[in-house]
Structures are given as C-alpha cells and as structure tokens.
Design a protein around this motif. Structure first.
Motif, PDB file in Angstrom:
ATOM      1  N   ILE A   1      19.398  34.194  40.394  1.00 16.00           N
ATOM      2  CA  ILE A   1      19.301  33.561  40.905  1.00 16.00           C
ATOM      3  C   ILE A   1      18.717  32.459  39.611  1.00 16.00           C
ATOM      4  N   ARG A   2      17.795  32.527  39.153  1.00  6.10           N
ATOM      5  CA  ARG A   2      16.978  31.493  37.796  1.00  6.10           C
ATOM      6  C   ARG A   2      17.685  32.599  36.433  1.00  6.10           C
ATOM      7  N   ARG A   3      18.322  33.296  36.552  1.00  4.64           N
ATOM      8  CA  ARG A   3      19.483  33.028  35.680  1.00  4.64           C
ATOM      9  C   ARG A   3      20.355  32.357  35.412  1.00  4.64           C
ATOM     10  N   LEU A   4      21.535  32.119  36.280  1.00  2.00           N
ATOM     11  CA  LEU A   4      22.995  31.958  36.926  1.00  2.00           C
ATOM     12  C   LEU A   4      22.347  29.911  36.233  1.00  2.00           C
ATOM     13  N   LEU A   5      20.461  29.315  36.565  1.00  2.00           N
ATOM     14  CA  LEU A   5      20.524  27.828  35.945  1.00  2.00           C
ATOM     15  C   LEU A   5      20.187  28.186  35.148  1.00  2.00           C
ATOM     16  N   LEU A   6      19.971  29.288  34.604  1.00  2.00           N
ATOM     17  CA  LEU A   6      20.040  29.255  32.692  1.00  2.00           C
ATOM     18  C   LEU A   6      20.864  29.278  31.647  1.00  2.00           C
ATOM     19  N   GLY A   7      22.107  29.546  32.489  1.00  2.00           N
ATOM     20  CA  GLY A   7      23.590  30.017  31.924  1.00  2.00           C
ATOM     21  C   GLY A   7      23.940  28.009  32.702  1.00  2.00           C
ATOM     22  N   LEU A   8      23.656  27.909  34.047  1.00  2.00           N
ATOM     23  CA  LEU A   8      24.458  26.527  33.112  1.00  2.00           C
ATOM     24  C   LEU A   8      23.738  25.430  32.829  1.00  2.00           C
ATOM     25  N   LEU A   9      22.462  26.236  32.765  1.00  2.00           N
ATOM     26  CA  LEU A   9      21.539  24.730  31.542  1.00  2.00           C
ATOM     27  C   LEU A   9      22.640  24.840  30.400  1.00  2.00           C
ATOM     28  N   THR A  10      23.229  26.502  29.854  1.00  2.00           N
ATOM     29  CA  THR A  10      23.322  26.710  28.591  1.00  2.00           C
ATOM     30  C   THR A  10      24.711  25.769  28.614  1.00  2.00           C
ATOM     31  N   VAL A  11      25.516  26.676  29.955  1.00  2.00           N
ATOM     32  CA  VAL A  11      27.167  25.779  29.511  1.00  2.00           C
ATOM     33  C   VAL A  11      27.197  23.951  29.403  1.00  2.00           C
TER      34      VAL A  11
ATOM     35  N   ALA B   1      28.917  44.228  27.437  1.00  2.00           N
ATOM     36  CA  ALA B   1      29.079  42.970  27.604  1.00  2.00           C
ATOM     37  C   ALA B   1      29.274  42.069  26.615  1.00  2.00           C
ATOM     38  N   LEU B   2      28.805  42.498  25.532  1.00  2.00           N
ATOM     39  CA  LEU B   2      29.199  41.604  24.411  1.00  2.00           C
ATOM     40  C   LEU B   2      30.533  42.395  23.682  1.00  2.00           C
ATOM     41  N   ASN B   3      30.724  43.008  23.731  1.00  2.00           N
ATOM     42  CA  ASN B   3      32.024  43.704  23.465  1.00  2.00           C
ATOM     43  C   ASN B   3      33.338  43.034  24.731  1.00  2.00           C
ATOM     44  N   LEU B   4      33.244  42.942  25.765  1.00  2.00           N
ATOM     45  CA  LEU B   4      34.040  42.637  27.161  1.00  2.00           C
ATOM     46  C   LEU B   4      33.775  41.559  26.655  1.00  2.00           C
ATOM     47  N   ALA B   5      32.996  40.613  26.719  1.00  2.00           N
ATOM     48  CA  ALA B   5      33.235  38.874  26.064  1.00  2.00           C
ATOM     49  C   ALA B   5      34.493  38.834  24.853  1.00  2.00           C
ATOM     50  N   TYR B   6      33.788  39.434  23.400  1.00  2.00           N
ATOM     51  CA  TYR B   6      34.464  39.467  22.857  1.00  2.00           C
ATOM     52  C   TYR B   6      35.696  39.997  23.231  1.00  2.00           C
TER      53      TYR B   6
ATOM     54  N   VAL C   1      35.676  27.448  29.139  1.00  2.00           N
ATOM     55  CA  VAL C   1      36.467  28.696  30.107  1.00  2.00           C
ATOM     56  C   VAL C   1      35.863  29.488  29.322  1.00  2.00           C
ATOM     57  N   THR C   2      35.900  29.779  28.228  1.00  2.00           N
ATOM     58  CA  THR C   2      35.589  31.133  27.352  1.00  2.00           C
ATOM     59  C   THR C   2      34.262  31.295  27.078  1.00  2.00           C
ATOM     60  N   SER C   3      33.163  30.108  26.788  1.00  2.00           N
ATOM     61  CA  SER C   3      32.086  29.747  27.024  1.00  2.00           C
ATOM     62  C   SER C   3      31.616  30.784  28.355  1.00  2.00           C
ATOM     63  N   LEU C   4      32.111  30.446  29.713  1.00  2.00           N
ATOM     64  CA  LEU C   4      31.544  30.568  31.024  1.00  2.00           C
ATOM     65  C   LEU C   4      31.841  32.310  30.440  1.00  2.00           C
ATOM     66  N   ALA C   5      32.907  31.958  30.209  1.00  2.00           N
ATOM     67  CA  ALA C   5      32.623  34.267  30.526  1.00  2.00           C
ATOM     68  C   ALA C   5      32.015  34.831  29.842  1.00  2.00           C
TER      69      ALA C   5
ATOM     70  N   LEU D   1      28.210  34.636  31.880  1.00  2.00           N
ATOM     71  CA  LEU D   1      28.697  35.494  32.466  1.00  2.00           C
ATOM     72  C   LEU D   1      28.312  37.101  32.192  1.00  2.00           C
ATOM     73  N   LEU D   2      29.444  37.437  31.617  1.00  2.00           N
ATOM     74  CA  LEU D   2      29.084  37.964  31.327  1.00  2.00           C
ATOM     75  C   LEU D   2      27.745  39.178  30.691  1.00  2.00           C
ATOM     76  N   ASN D   3      27.145  37.981  29.837  1.00  2.00           N
ATOM     77  CA  ASN D   3      25.901  38.737  29.039  1.00  2.00           C
ATOM     78  C   ASN D   3      24.807  38.518  30.904  1.00  2.00           C
ATOM     79  N   LEU D   4      25.052  37.557  32.070  1.00  2.00           N
ATOM     80  CA  LEU D   4      24.595  38.564  33.060  1.00  2.00           C
ATOM     81  C   LEU D   4      24.376  39.347  33.862  1.00  2.00           C
ATOM     82  N   LEU D   5      25.880  39.702  34.331  1.00  2.00           N
ATOM     83  CA  LEU D   5      26.178  40.788  34.186  1.00  2.00           C
ATOM     84  C   LEU D   5      25.077  41.635  33.809  1.00  2.00           C
ATOM     85  N   ALA D   6      25.168  41.927  32.114  1.00  2.00           N
ATOM     86  CA  ALA D   6      24.738  43.193  31.938  1.00  2.00           C
ATOM     87  C   ALA D   6      23.050  42.779  31.893  1.00  2.00           C
ATOM     88  N   ASP D   7      22.105  41.821  31.585  1.00  2.00           N
ATOM     89  CA  ASP D   7      21.241  41.855  32.249  1.00  2.00           C
ATOM     90  C   ASP D   7      20.635  42.792  33.863  1.00  2.00           C
TER      91      ASP D   7
END
Lengths: 318, 542
Positions: free
Chosen positions: A9-19, A247-252, A291-295, A298-304
C-alpha cells in the motif's frame, strides 16, 4: 504478511505520487511545443478569428494550470479526451493498441526471460570457460547493435531471403490467436535479443557474486555438486537482483517498442505514439506517455514485492 | 579416548604440499606435513593465521579452495587416496563419512533455507534416511547439543537464531549422517566467552558419545587443551611439534611453542596515583530508535590511565564509545572533557574538541582507505586538525612512523594492502596520534590479531601512553587483554554498568556475579578445566 500488505500500500501511494509528478512533466513538455492544437487542426485555413474561436471551443484560452487540472480530472474518471486527428475517444484508441503492445511484450518476455535465466545460470556454472566467454560475446554483440538494425537483419534473412515470416506484422482485432503469434514473432525476436543480454549478464553477475560466500563453500563441503551449489544454494539468494533487472527489462519491452513497432508496422502503442507526434495529436501523446510510465511504475513495484517475499529475513523477522 | 579400536589409521597424510596462486606465481601454503589420526581420536591443530591450519583441515577432506592446488604428498582416508581421487569420489565421502564445521556458522548457513531443510539435505540425498527420519534425528541431535526448544528451533531461519546456537546447530548438521571424521575449523573463535563455554562442552560431549574422530583447528591454546587428545603446532605450513595434549602443556619442546605459551604474560607497568578524570560520562542514556541501548551510564576516564570496558557482544561497549564521540547523541545525560560539557552531537563540536578524542578501530582492514598511501592516511588529520604546511606535515608523518616502529623510508609510500594485519593496526594507531589527542578510544584493537602480534600492539600502546600521557578507553571482550593493559575496569551488560573500579577491585574477590561468570568462562590451560567447569545454568542463551 500484514507487513507486506502495508508495504504494498505504501509503495502504491508512492507510485501514485510518481505518476502525478510524471503527468506534470508530460503536460509541461507538451505545452512547451511550438504551436497548439487549434493551429494544427485548422492548418492552412487558419485565420486569427477562426483560431480564437476554436481555442475558445477547445478551452485553450484558459491558463495552463487550469487545463492541467482539467486533463487530470478527466483522466481520473477514465476520460482521456478526444483525439484531435480523428475525433475518436483517446481511451478507445489506446485500449486496442495497448492490448497489441502487451501481447507483443508478453511474447518477447516468454521467449527472453527463460532463455536469459538459463543462459545466465549456465554462464555462472561454467564461469571463465570458453562457453561463458562465447555466451558473453554473443549477448554483448546482440545488445551492441541498434534494434532497428537487428530488426532489418531479421527481416532480410527470415522474410526476404527465406520467406518464413512476414516482414510486416499485419494484425487486426479479428486476427486469430496463433496467426497473431506467427505474425508477431519477428518483432518479438528483435526485442528479445536486446533484453536477453541484460538479464543474462545480471543473472550471471548476481550468482557469481554469491559463489565466494561461506555458505556456498559449506554446500560444497557438504558434498553438493557444482550444479546443486549454484541452482539450489545460490539462486534463491539471487532472486532480488534478478527480479529487479527482469522487471526493468519488461518495462522496457512495453516502453521501448517504439522503434521495433515502427519497423514492423506493428499496430501497437509505440506506433501510435510516433504517428500522434507527427500529427501533433497532443491528447493522444500525453495519454500514451502516461500509460507507459504507469507500466514502468507497476512493474518496479512488482519487482520490489517479489524481492521482499524471496528474502526470509524480511518475511520472518526475528 | 585416543585408544585404537582399529589398527589402521582413519586418516593418514604423508608429505602433503599445498600451493596457492598469487598472480602468476604458486607459493607454498603447506610444505610437506605428515598427520595421522586414529578412529575416535581428536587432534588439535594450532597455529597463527597464515600457518596453513585451515588449509590442512580442508585437505583432510580432499578439498582445496579455488586458487589452490595439491603439489605433492598423499591424503589417505580409510585407504582411499583423496588428492587424486575423482570429484565424484570426494563428493561422495562428504557429509556421509567426513563432515565440516565452519568458523562462522552465521555466514555458513544459507540464509534462504530453514535450519531443518539444511540439516536434512544430505542425509536424505545420500539415502541414509528418509526425510521424516532425518527430521526426527535432527531434533534428537539438537537436544544432544543442548539447544533450547529442540523440537522447534529447526524450523527457524538462520537469522532468527543466535551465533552460539547456530554453531551448535552446525555441529548437529555435521553429525547428520554420523560421519567418522569431523573437521572443526575454529568453531568458537567468533563467540563470546560464556557462549564459547556452552558450545565447547556440547561439541565435546557429542564427539565423545558418537566416537567421532575430529580435527580441531584453532589458534587458542586453552581451547584446544580442552578438546584434543593430541596437539600439533603448525608454523608457516610446517609442523613445529606434535605431542599428546598433557605432555605438550606440561613440557613444550620447541621455542616457538614456548612463545605461544608465554604470550599472555605481558603486563603493563602499574600507574602510581589516580589522576583526575579527563573524560567523564555522566548519567548517559542512549537508544537506537526506540530501543534503549545504554541506561544511565556514569564512568570517569582518569587522565593518563587505561580504562578497559569489558562485556559480551550486545552489552553496549561500542555504543558507549559512539555516545562519547557524539556519533549517537545521548537521549539524556552528557559527556565532559576536562570538566567542560561537550555538545551532544559531533556536528556541534568544535574542531578543537574533536581533535582531542580519536579512535582506533578493530578492523584496520576496513578502517584504512585502500586507495590512499600511508603518508596520506596519516597526513590528513595533521592537515585537518593542526593546519600544518606540507613540510611540517611530512616531518610529522615520519616521526609518527618511527614512533610506531615502522621505517618511514620504506612505508610512507605504500598502500594498506601491502601491509600485514599488525602493521595496518599500527597505521591506525599513528592516524589517531596524528591529531595529537589526549583521549583515545581503542575499539577491540587486538581482537582480529594473532596473539604474538596483539602483544606487540599492547606494548606499543603502553609505551605511547607513558610518553604522551594519553588516556585510553580500551573496549574488549577478552579478559586476558584486560589483565595485561587495564588500570581501571568497567564491566557492562545489557547497556548497564554492572561493576567498575580499579583492576584489583573488579578482578579480585569479592566479585560481582556477572564478572565472576565472565572470569570463570575463560578457558584455562588445563585439560581438565572444561570437565570441572559445568556450563552456567543461568548464562545468556547463545
């Protein structure tokens, strides 16, 4: 377990801020482009009066921050605006293209990730042998060529000379699944080549790093074969760095498809971005970037999260 | 023990040579050693670091580290020659017939698996027993090793278990397939004294009851005296002397062996008169986050004297040093220097205040910048604190190098990696002295060094103290070092001072119970000591 949920949840909120930050950057960057949508639409027919009238109609006369809030507010409700070029809803325009791109990225990932992991493990196992060096040299070569070059080489040999694959990935919503796979295979291969090298080298490095540690020596002193020492004893401890690079490569794969999609005329999000930029279709450009930045996020969150789950020190505190 | 049950030796090493590669060159590590071990016998291998004792222990398993090679001689285990055996043959013996217990169990257990998974791995793989049998047997071995909660402890991950308990769990793991030979590679070196005592007796009981033969590698004579039937002394890859334990303790023949025996005889001269306190810690409490680590500590450090701060790991010794330096600002209380209160945080202290307090660290390896030459390392504090110009700086660096008994011409342009462990620690001392401090914190400065080298460092520190009227805070867990160098002693436990006073007051009866426990846990050079000494029932668990 509760800690993990809290952390996600904390990472998701941080992610939202990043978005949010990313959206600001995108909006700012697009606003700074010379000319605006009204000029683009009217083109040659622009007169000062018609420009002013259209700007009023599109809301372009409002200050930038208000337009930003407007745009943001619309997106929160799923309204990405309408395309300037053809008047379609941006969301429906992107939806289909995004599905195509995810299909292509998924295909590339299904090829690239297992191949890269196996090669990485083998290279670590046979480190400093001829095999290791050959794999290193090959992957380095693959990564050193620009993607479009690799793509054209693939086209030259596999479609022009041998005629096995089509050089253009002609995909429409009606295309049947295996046909779709067949037509996407060449761009997927081009993408995979770039990604395999990264993942493979990181896997090898992460494993070799661990092989000098006392618990690996202990495994050998308990009688483990070299393969068992690497796969059973080292690999579980290397999950975190490997997952991160995967994850970085999937995002790529999702964000970096622009060139490959263009070469193969693949109807994905990258091609859409290129087309929209050339048409000054700014609402679409903004939405695609977001949309791409969202991907990515999310992928980096998943990796963490995977990295944390793989570490018993974090999952089972004292 | 020690009697032959089988005439043929279990392990026979003849003229073994092992070489290690540095760059392009092969240099000898073991230079032709003979060793014979009968079934059920325990051999102690003793020597300083670099003597090749670990290499020899590993060679007994037919194992050589990467970058090493067998250069001659033979290793016969129960008739099987190991130096030329195939990988399959060597691997097949491990766990099932020869097992290994490593120095640091904390680093040698795989952090990704539960203890039980690691314990049962090879008994199951080798087909010695089924998984269920192996798990039941593990619990039995944990109980025999006197581990708390033997039913449950196997299902923990290594990081959830203390160092002493891990060391016992590793011994239990080595016993998993009931091997005929176990190599113990310094299994208690990294442990506190009270923990060491528990581990030693657990290991000895288990080895005796299974009749396992063992090679016990250590640098601690008193420890080896408890464990071994026979002792072999190694120096630079060669055997110096070998004899039954009691004979060797009673009458060592060779000069080198005698020097090992005599090394703890050093005593710093007694100081006359109690000086006024130079540094005073007054009612200091400190915490990491919300966890309190120091509770209401009051300690005076008298001028010109050495105050030893003793305690086990986690007792708060190093934290007290951090509080004094201002690295960990106290929650309450304060520190005075020459009667003047110091700001709590080092950031708020003046350069002059910082200059007067310097530190010498335990690991000289990591405390010296590997990319700087010795001259730069020592020169920097001179520049920083004293603002000296280049010429004065160089003159001072040379003077300091002479003070620490290293030839300036030879060492000033060297890098730390070109120095031995003892020399690096001397550089650490010179760097502290360079600031011309009055108070020096010595944080376990001799713990990572061999005894002979450590003694040299202690002598140097004592001489420098007399010449410069220095005040030392000497942090250590080693009672012998305290006896050698301290004037005053502070005993810490769980962030509190449990005893304080002059060395005579603290280290002679009547003792504080905890001080007595610490003193009693130090192994003595008497093979019967461990038998007499029962493990403390109330000692801290691991």
């Amino acid at each position: 377990m509760r800690d993990i949920v809290q952390l996600v949840i904390r990472r998701l909120l941080l992610g939202l801020l990043t978005v949010l930050a990313v959206s600001l950057v995108i909006f700012g960057a697009v606003s700074m482009l010379p000319g605006d949508a009204a000029q683009e639409i009217l083109g040659q027919a622009a007169t000062p009066e018609s420009l002013a009238a259209l700007r009023l109609q599109l809301g372009l006369d409002q200050p930038a921050w208000l337009r930003y809030l407007h745009w943001l507010g619309g997106m929160v409700q799923g309204d990405f605006g309408t395309s300037i070029a053809n008047g379609q809803q941006v969301s429906s325009l992107i939806g289909e293209r995004l599905a195509n791109t995810l299909f292509l990225a998924g295909l590339a990932a299904i090829i690239a990730v297992p191949v890269a992991l196996v090669l990485g493990i083998l290279a670590a196992l046979y480190r400093n042998t001829l095999f290791d060096r050959a794999i290193s040299a090959l992957t380095l070569t693959a990564i050193s060529f620009p993607e479009f070059f690799v793509a054209y080489i693939l086209i030259l040999f596999l479609s022009v000379n041998l005629g096995i694959f089509p050089s253009i990935s002609n995909i429409s919503p009606g295309t049947e699944f295996w046909e779709r796979v067949y037509r996407s295979l060449l761009p997927a291969a081009a993408l995979s080549l770039a990604v395999i090298a990264h993942i493979m080298r990181m896997t090898r490095a992460a494993l070799v790093n661990l092989l000098g540690l006392p618990y690996i020596e202990m495994a050998r002193l308990k009688g483990a074969t070299p393969r068992r020492a690497v796969v059973v004893h080292a690999l579980p401890n290397a999950v975190a760095p490997i997952v991160t690079v995967v994850a970085l490569n999937l995002a790529y794969l999702i964000t970096g498809v622009v060139i490959v999609e263009t070469v193969f005329v693949y109807p994905g999000i990258g091609k859409l971005l290129v087309d929209s930029v050339s048409k000054r279709d700014l609402p679409v450009v903004q939405a695609v970037c977001l949309v791409t930045s969202l991907a990515y996020i999310l992928l980096n969150l998943l990796a963490d999260v995977v990295a944390i789950i793989s570490d018993p020190r974090l999952m089972h505190p004292r | 023990m020690g009697d032959t049950r089988d005439d043929k030796p279990l392990l026979e090493i003849r003229g073994l040579k092992v070489e290690g590669r540095t760059g392009e060159e092969w240099r000898p590590i073991i230079k032709g050693v003979d060793l014979t071990l009968r079934r059920g016998e325990v051999l102690g291998l003793i020597g300083e670091s670099g003597a090749g004792k670990s290499t020899l222990g590993l060679a007994a398993m037919g194992f050589r580290r990467d970058g090493c090679r067998f250069a001659g001689g033979t290793v016969h285990f129960d008739g099987i020659e190991l130096t030329h055996a195939s990988h399959q043959v060597r691997r097949g013996l491990r766990s099932s017939r020869i097992a290994y217990v490593a120095q640091s169990a904390a680093a040698s257990f795989n952090p990704a698996y539960r203890l039980m998974t690691q314990h049962t791995e090879f008994p199951v793989l080798r087909g010695v027993m089924s998984r269920a049998e192996a798990e039941a047997d593990a619990v039995e071995l944990y109980r025999r090793m006197q581990l708390p909660n033997p039913e449950e402890i196997g299902f923990r991950y290594p990081h959830q278990v203390s160092g002493g308990q891990l060391q016992r769990a590793m011994t239990a793991m080595a016993m998993g397939c009931r091997p005929e030979l176990i190599i113990f590679d310094e299994p208690t070196t990294a442990l506190d004294v009270t923990t060491q005592l528990e581990v030693l007796s657990a290991i000895r009981d288990a080895v005796q009851s299974f009749g396992t033969a063992a090679i016990y590698v250590t640098h601690d004579l008193a420890v080896v005296a408890q464990m071994a039937d026979r002792i072999m002394v190694l120096l630079k890859g060669e055997t110096v002397e070998e004899a039954p334990t009691r004979d060797m303790l009673a009458a060592p023949r060779e000069d080198y062996t005698k020097s090992l025996w005599a090394v703890r005889s050093f005593r710093a001269p007694e100081k006359t008169g109690a000086g006024a306190p130079l540094v005073e810690v007054r009612q200091v409490s400190a915490a990491y986050g919300t966890t309190p680590v120091l509770r209401n500590i009051t300690v005076p450090f008298r001028e010109g004297r050495t105050t030893a701060v003793v305690g086990e790991s986690g007792s708060g010794k190093s934290t007290l040093a951090r509080a004094i330096m201002g690295l960990l600002p106290p929650v309450s209380g304060h520190v005075r220097l020459s009667g003047k209160e110091l700001p709590r945080r080092y950031q708020d202290r003046s350069r002059e205040e910082l200059r007067q307090t310097q530190v010498i660290y335990q690991m000289a390896d990591t405390a010296l910048n590997p990319r700087q030459k010795i001259g730069e390392i020592i020169g920097r504090p001179i520049e920083f604190y004293l603002g000296a110009d280049r010429r004065t700086r160089d003159a001072k660096v040379r003077g300091l190098l002479e003070d620490i008994e290293l030839d300036p011409a030879e060492y000033i342009d060297r890098y730390p990696s070109e120095l031995s462990g003892g020399q690096k620690q001397r550089i650490g001392i010179a760097r502290a002295l360079a600031a011309e401090p009055r108070f020096i914190i010595c944080d376990e400065v001799t713990s990572a060094l061999d005894q002979l080298v450590a003694e040299g460092i202690l002598k140097l520190l004592t001489r420098l103290q007399a010449e410069r009227n220095l005040t030392y805070m000497f942090i250590t867990h080693d009672i012998a070092t305290v006896r050698a160098i301290a004037d005053d002693v502070v005993v810490m436990r769980n962030g509190e001072v449990v005893a304080a006073g002059t060395k005579e007051q603290v280290l002679s009866p009547p003792f504080h119970p905890y001080t007595e426990l610490l003193l009693d846990s130090v192994p003595e050079m008497d093979p019967d000591w461990l038998t007499r000494r029962r493990p403390p029932a109330t000692g801290p668990a691991g």
